[in-house]
Design an enzyme around this catalytic site. Structure first.
Site, PDB file in Angstrom:
ATOM      1  N   ASP A  24      -6.450   1.176   0.937  1.00 16.97           N
ATOM      2  CA  ASP A  24      -6.484   1.258   2.396  1.00 16.97           C
ATOM      3  C   ASP A  24      -7.870   0.825   2.864  1.00 16.97           C
ATOM      4  O   ASP A  24      -8.666   0.288   2.090  1.00 16.97           O
ATOM      5  CB  ASP A  24      -6.152   2.676   2.860  1.00 16.97           C
ATOM      6  N   LYS A  64       0.828  -1.204   0.000  1.00 13.51           N
ATOM      7  CA  LYS A  64       0.000   0.000   0.000  1.00 13.51           C
ATOM      8  C   LYS A  64       0.865   1.257   0.000  1.00 13.51           C
ATOM      9  O   LYS A  64       0.633   2.193  -0.779  1.00 13.51           O
ATOM     10  CB  LYS A  64      -0.932   0.017   1.212  1.00 13.51           C
TER      11      LYS A  64
END
Length: 223
Positions: A138, A120
């Site tokens: 997320d 991420k």
């Protein structure tokens, strides 16, 4: 969500916010890597408060190494897991200096080698710092993707791969910003604010939430 609906979904988000930006404050790719690494399980607002003074002094990995782990902790002690995060930031700074000449790399593989940098974080850096078409999934994007039907998946990686497949070319660079902001301020975790959502008719979520009484009264008064 059908292909035409996906396009319209993004088109409306783009029209509403033509130039979406990350809410993390940073001045260069190194500061961005640090900010994103610090943001895990923390709010952008909290990270920005902690890094305001830090980034006024430190904008290179060499300077971060000179500051040291204990010095860094003093700047970020208001952030959750600050001890572990300080250790990782110093370690990634050391790797950047030793292996990358102090520069932040622009590939997934290289970024994910840095301590404290996962997929991420790497996606955020590649997108924000280098303009690459990546999707940093997320909790907000995971929720929006599954709730709306835009990109369903049981894991963040699964959602990322669907987004990569279905997101049309005109919207690929800014897609993850729009989705994060939509999840943060409209499609909220506990109670999505469907009553003011600009893509509610395209969304698979049911039943749609109605406006709270205070909002309904304000709408009537404004009319």
């Amino acid at each position: 969500m059908k292909k035409a609906e996906v396009f319209e979904f993004y088109r409306r988000l783009a029209e509403h916010d033509p130039d979406p930006q990350t809410e993390l404050a940073y001045g260069n790719p190194f500061q961005l890597v640090v900010a994103v690494a610090l943001s895990a399980q923390s709010t952008d607002i909290g990270v920005n408060k902690a890094t305001r003074a830090l980034f006024a002094e430190i904008d290179t990995p060499e300077q971060m190494l000179a500051l040291g782990e204990e010095g860094l902790k003093q700047h970020i002690k208001t952030i959750g897991l600050f001890n572990t995060k300080a250790k990782n930031v110093i370690a990634l700074s050391r790797m950047l200096v030793d292996e990358f000449g102090g520069a932040v790399p622009s590939t997934h593989d290289a970024l994910e080698r840095l301590p404290g940098v996962g997929r991420k974080t790497a996606n955020v850096v590649l997108n924000v710092a280098f303009g690459q078409q990546t999707f940093a999934v997320d909790t907000h994007i995971f929720r929006v993707g599954n709730r709306t039907g835009l990109a369903r998946g049981k894991t963040p990686l699964a959602v990322e791969l669907v987004l990569d497949k279905v997101t049309p070319a005109p919207f690929r660079v800014d897609a993850h910003h729009w989705l994060i902001l939509h999840g943060r301020y409209v499609c909220k975790a506990r109670t999505p604010e469907c009553w003011r959502c600009i893509v509610r008719d395209l969304c698979a979520f049911k039943p749609k939430t109605a406006a709270p009484k205070s909002a309904r009264c304000k709408t009537i008064a404004d009319a």
